[in-house]
Design a protein around this motif. Structure first.
Motif, PDB file in Angstrom:
ATOM      1  N   ASP A 184       0.794  -1.232   0.000  1.00  0.00           N
ATOM      2  CA  ASP A 184       0.000   0.000   0.000  1.00  0.00           C
ATOM      3  C   ASP A 184       0.826   1.281   0.000  1.00  0.00           C
ATOM      4  O   ASP A 184       0.284   2.365   0.151  1.00  0.00           O
ATOM      5  CB  ASP A 184      -0.930   0.018   1.219  1.00  0.00           C
ATOM      6  CG  ASP A 184      -1.941  -1.117   1.192  1.00  0.00           C
ATOM      7  OD1 ASP A 184      -2.231  -1.609   0.092  1.00  0.00           O
ATOM      8  OD2 ASP A 184      -2.427  -1.510   2.261  1.00  0.00           O
ATOM      9  N   ARG A 185       2.119   1.174  -0.208  1.00  0.00           N
ATOM     10  CA  ARG A 185       2.988   2.346  -0.160  1.00  0.00           C
ATOM     11  C   ARG A 185       2.553   3.425  -1.158  1.00  0.00           C
ATOM     12  O   ARG A 185       2.478   4.613  -0.822  1.00  0.00           O
ATOM     13  CB  ARG A 185       4.437   1.941  -0.438  1.00  0.00           C
ATOM     14  CG  ARG A 185       5.438   3.078  -0.262  1.00  0.00           C
ATOM     15  CD  ARG A 185       6.821   2.654  -0.721  1.00  0.00           C
ATOM     16  NE  ARG A 185       7.310   1.486  -0.015  1.00  0.00           N
ATOM     17  CZ  ARG A 185       7.936   1.518   1.160  1.00  0.00           C
ATOM     18  NH1 ARG A 185       8.125   2.690   1.758  1.00  0.00           N
ATOM     19  NH2 ARG A 185       8.364   0.405   1.727  1.00  0.00           N
ATOM     20  N   VAL A 186       2.239   3.033  -2.381  1.00  0.00           N
ATOM     21  CA  VAL A 186       1.863   4.000  -3.412  1.00  0.00           C
ATOM     22  C   VAL A 186       0.534   4.659  -3.068  1.00  0.00           C
ATOM     23  O   VAL A 186       0.380   5.884  -3.189  1.00  0.00           O
ATOM     24  CB  VAL A 186       1.798   3.314  -4.790  1.00  0.00           C
ATOM     25  CG1 VAL A 186       1.247   4.279  -5.836  1.00  0.00           C
ATOM     26  CG2 VAL A 186       3.185   2.827  -5.211  1.00  0.00           C
ATOM     27  N   SER A 187      -0.428   3.875  -2.622  1.00  0.00           N
ATOM     28  CA  SER A 187      -1.733   4.429  -2.242  1.00  0.00           C
ATOM     29  C   SER A 187      -1.607   5.413  -1.092  1.00  0.00           C
ATOM     30  O   SER A 187      -2.251   6.469  -1.089  1.00  0.00           O
ATOM     31  CB  SER A 187      -2.684   3.296  -1.844  1.00  0.00           C
ATOM     32  OG  SER A 187      -2.920   2.428  -2.925  1.00  0.00           O
ATOM     33  N   ALA A 188      -0.773   5.077  -0.123  1.00  0.00           N
ATOM     34  CA  ALA A 188      -0.567   5.978   1.013  1.00  0.00           C
ATOM     35  C   ALA A 188       0.082   7.287   0.563  1.00  0.00           C
ATOM     36  O   ALA A 188      -0.287   8.372   1.027  1.00  0.00           O
ATOM     37  CB  ALA A 188       0.293   5.300   2.076  1.00  0.00           C
ATOM     38  N   ALA A 189       1.036   7.192  -0.344  1.00  0.00           N
ATOM     39  CA  ALA A 189       1.714   8.392  -0.835  1.00  0.00           C
ATOM     40  C   ALA A 189       0.745   9.321  -1.551  1.00  0.00           C
ATOM     41  O   ALA A 189       0.873  10.549  -1.488  1.00  0.00           O
ATOM     42  CB  ALA A 189       2.863   7.999  -1.763  1.00  0.00           C
ATOM     43  N   LYS A 190      -0.253   8.768  -2.214  1.00  0.00           N
ATOM     44  CA  LYS A 190      -1.222   9.579  -2.947  1.00  0.00           C
ATOM     45  C   LYS A 190      -2.061  10.458  -2.033  1.00  0.00           C
ATOM     46  O   LYS A 190      -2.594  11.478  -2.471  1.00  0.00           O
ATOM     47  CB  LYS A 190      -2.137   8.678  -3.779  1.00  0.00           C
ATOM     48  CG  LYS A 190      -1.438   8.051  -4.980  1.00  0.00           C
ATOM     49  CD  LYS A 190      -2.397   7.160  -5.751  1.00  0.00           C
ATOM     50  CE  LYS A 190      -1.716   6.536  -6.960  1.00  0.00           C
ATOM     51  NZ  LYS A 190      -2.642   5.627  -7.695  1.00  0.00           N
ATOM     52  N   VAL A 191      -2.202  10.068  -0.756  1.00  0.00           N
ATOM     53  CA  VAL A 191      -2.973  10.882   0.181  1.00  0.00           C
ATOM     54  C   VAL A 191      -2.062  11.649   1.148  1.00  0.00           C
ATOM     55  O   VAL A 191      -2.531  12.234   2.124  1.00  0.00           O
ATOM     56  CB  VAL A 191      -4.000  10.031   0.965  1.00  0.00           C
ATOM     57  CG1 VAL A 191      -5.016   9.440   0.024  1.00  0.00           C
ATOM     58  CG2 VAL A 191      -3.317   8.948   1.790  1.00  0.00           C
ATOM     59  N   GLY A 192      -0.745  11.649   0.841  1.00  0.00           N
ATOM     60  CA  GLY A 192       0.172  12.484   1.611  1.00  0.00           C
ATOM     61  C   GLY A 192       0.916  11.800   2.727  1.00  0.00           C
ATOM     62  O   GLY A 192       1.524  12.469   3.568  1.00  0.00           O
ATOM     63  N   LEU A 193       0.913  10.465   2.763  1.00  0.00           N
ATOM     64  CA  LEU A 193       1.607   9.735   3.831  1.00  0.00           C
ATOM     65  C   LEU A 193       2.795   8.993   3.238  1.00  0.00           C
ATOM     66  O   LEU A 193       2.636   8.173   2.339  1.00  0.00           O
ATOM     67  CB  LEU A 193       0.657   8.748   4.501  1.00  0.00           C
ATOM     68  CG  LEU A 193       1.168   8.102   5.797  1.00  0.00           C
ATOM     69  CD1 LEU A 193       1.206   9.123   6.915  1.00  0.00           C
ATOM     70  CD2 LEU A 193       0.278   6.930   6.193  1.00  0.00           C
ATOM     71  N   ALA A 194       3.985   9.298   3.746  1.00  0.00           N
ATOM     72  CA  ALA A 194       5.201   8.692   3.210  1.00  0.00           C
ATOM     73  C   ALA A 194       6.149   8.338   4.359  1.00  0.00           C
ATOM     74  O   ALA A 194       5.762   8.373   5.522  1.00  0.00           O
ATOM     75  CB  ALA A 194       5.880   9.640   2.227  1.00  0.00           C
ATOM     76  N   GLU A 195       7.384   7.976   4.011  1.00  0.00           N
ATOM     77  CA  GLU A 195       8.399   7.566   4.990  1.00  0.00           C
ATOM     78  C   GLU A 195       7.868   6.444   5.875  1.00  0.00           C
ATOM     79  O   GLU A 195       8.056   6.431   7.097  1.00  0.00           O
ATOM     80  CB  GLU A 195       8.851   8.760   5.839  1.00  0.00           C
ATOM     81  CG  GLU A 195       9.440   9.898   5.034  1.00  0.00           C
ATOM     82  CD  GLU A 195       9.880  11.063   5.907  1.00  0.00           C
ATOM     83  OE1 GLU A 195      10.390  10.808   7.025  1.00  0.00           O
ATOM     84  OE2 GLU A 195       9.707  12.215   5.483  1.00  0.00           O
ATOM     85  N   LEU A 196       7.217   5.476   5.263  1.00  0.00           N
ATOM     86  CA  LEU A 196       6.611   4.381   6.006  1.00  0.00           C
ATOM     87  C   LEU A 196       7.667   3.414   6.530  1.00  0.00           C
ATOM     88  O   LEU A 196       8.616   3.060   5.824  1.00  0.00           O
ATOM     89  CB  LEU A 196       5.626   3.627   5.110  1.00  0.00           C
ATOM     90  CG  LEU A 196       4.413   4.433   4.631  1.00  0.00           C
ATOM     91  CD1 LEU A 196       3.677   3.682   3.536  1.00  0.00           C
ATOM     92  CD2 LEU A 196       3.484   4.736   5.791  1.00  0.00           C
ATOM     93  N   SER A 197       7.473   2.970   7.764  1.00  0.00           N
ATOM     94  CA  SER A 197       8.417   2.030   8.363  1.00  0.00           C
ATOM     95  C   SER A 197       7.722   1.202   9.435  1.00  0.00           C
ATOM     96  O   SER A 197       6.639   1.553   9.910  1.00  0.00           O
ATOM     97  CB  SER A 197       9.607   2.778   8.988  1.00  0.00           C
ATOM     98  OG  SER A 197       9.166   3.611  10.054  1.00  0.00           O
ATOM     99  N   VAL A 198       8.350   0.094   9.791  1.00  0.00           N
ATOM    100  CA  VAL A 198       7.866  -0.754  10.876  1.00  0.00           C
ATOM    101  C   VAL A 198       8.667  -0.438  12.131  1.00  0.00           C
ATOM    102  O   VAL A 198       9.897  -0.381  12.101  1.00  0.00           O
ATOM    103  CB  VAL A 198       8.011  -2.250  10.527  1.00  0.00           C
ATOM    104  CG1 VAL A 198       7.610  -3.119  11.719  1.00  0.00           C
ATOM    105  CG2 VAL A 198       7.155  -2.596   9.320  1.00  0.00           C
ATOM    106  N   VAL A 199       7.965  -0.198  13.228  1.00  0.00           N
ATOM    107  CA  VAL A 199       8.596   0.100  14.514  1.00  0.00           C
ATOM    108  C   VAL A 199       8.059  -0.885  15.548  1.00  0.00           C
ATOM    109  O   VAL A 199       6.864  -1.197  15.546  1.00  0.00           O
ATOM    110  CB  VAL A 199       8.301   1.552  14.962  1.00  0.00           C
ATOM    111  CG1 VAL A 199       8.830   1.818  16.371  1.00  0.00           C
ATOM    112  CG2 VAL A 199       8.899   2.543  13.969  1.00  0.00           C
ATOM    113  N   VAL A 200       8.927  -1.380  16.410  1.00  0.00           N
ATOM    114  CA  VAL A 200       8.528  -2.321  17.455  1.00  0.00           C
ATOM    115  C   VAL A 200       8.677  -1.660  18.817  1.00  0.00           C
ATOM    116  O   VAL A 200       9.700  -1.045  19.113  1.00  0.00           O
ATOM    117  CB  VAL A 200       9.370  -3.612  17.388  1.00  0.00           C
ATOM    118  CG1 VAL A 200       9.005  -4.551  18.531  1.00  0.00           C
ATOM    119  CG2 VAL A 200       9.165  -4.310  16.055  1.00  0.00           C
TER     120      VAL A 200
END
Length: 248
Positions: A184-200
């Motif tokens: 879903d990285r591309v879809s998220a970027a289209k609505v302004g959400l980027a720099e996605l990462s997993v955090v524990v």
């Protein structure tokens, strides 16, 4: 606990992990746990079989989210349900300004009652995150969080308009978090959400740590939206959330 959901023999005592996370506010966490184990079950907010796992799987699991949130942040918890993760987070981190967004009346009523009983400064808004009235009632937040609400593609569309530029989505997810990001990285970027990462979070206190997807609201998104929509900022979500079947 028998097949009918009798939880009278379940030990309600907080584990060491709860004492570590909640510190001198442990008594509030205990009271919240007791509400979930009684009224929460009676009102259908928590399944009876979840009672033995309330501490580690639900309450502490949500409270450790605070490890990923800066001091004095404003936090909006969408689809809050029985108050997870927003209420444990507010108990563990009284420096945060927490708003719970929940569309169902019986859940919103429970949240109001729990907040009043606990005496914590938390706001409840009844509605869906994608509704214009809800977005108008909330100032852009430093953090928008959620648990078991929707796949990342839809979650980004609902959450991002509520986040200030430079603020973050901090969503509790499971083992498939990285797969969701890739899908879903591309879809998220289209609505302004980027720099996605997993955090524990909670690795030092939980046997199964809490896995998060974290993303950053990008600058310029509102400006692009105004040009594209003739003066209307933000994202118009068309997904219907009435099919959510997750029970907190």
């Amino acid at each position: 606990m028998d097949e009918r959901g009798d939880v009278s023999d379940v030990d309600p005592s907080p584990p060491p992990s709860a004492a570590t996370v909640f510190g001198d506010r442990l008594d509030l966490a205990v009271r919240y746990r007791d509400m979930l184990a009684t009224a929460g079950i009676e009102r259908g907010l928590i399944g009876p079989r979840e009672v033995p796992r309330l501490w580690d799987r639900h309450i502490v699991n949500c409270a450790v989210l605070g490890e990923a949130i800066a001091e004095s942040s404003s936090v909006v918890d969408i689809g809050s349900g029985a108050g997870l993760p927003g209420i444990p987070l507010a108990i563990a981190r009284p420096d945060l300004t927490v708003t719970l967004v929940e569309p169902l009346l019986r859940r919103a009523t429970f949240l109001e009652e729990a907040i009043a009983d606990l005496g914590i400064d938390v706001r409840v808004i009844r509605g869906r995150a994608e509704e214009k009235a809800v977005r108008s009632a909330i100032d852009p937040a430093d953090v928008v969080t959620s648990r078991a609400v929707a796949p990342l593609e839809r979650l980004a569309g609902w959450s991002t308009p509520l986040i200030r530029v430079g603020g973050r989505l901090v969503a509790i997810k499971g083992s498939s978090a990285q797969d969701e990001i890739e899908r879903d990285r591309v879809s998220a970027a289209k609505v302004g959400l980027a720099e996605l990462s997993v955090v524990v979070c909670g690795e030092e206190v939980l046997e199964v740590p809490t896995t998060l997807i974290v993303g950053v609201k990008q600058a310029g998104f509102e400006l692009k939206s105004r040009r594209k929509r003739g003066g209307t900022a933000g994202v118009a979500a068309t997904s219907d959330t009435s099919d959510k079947k997750f029970r907190r």
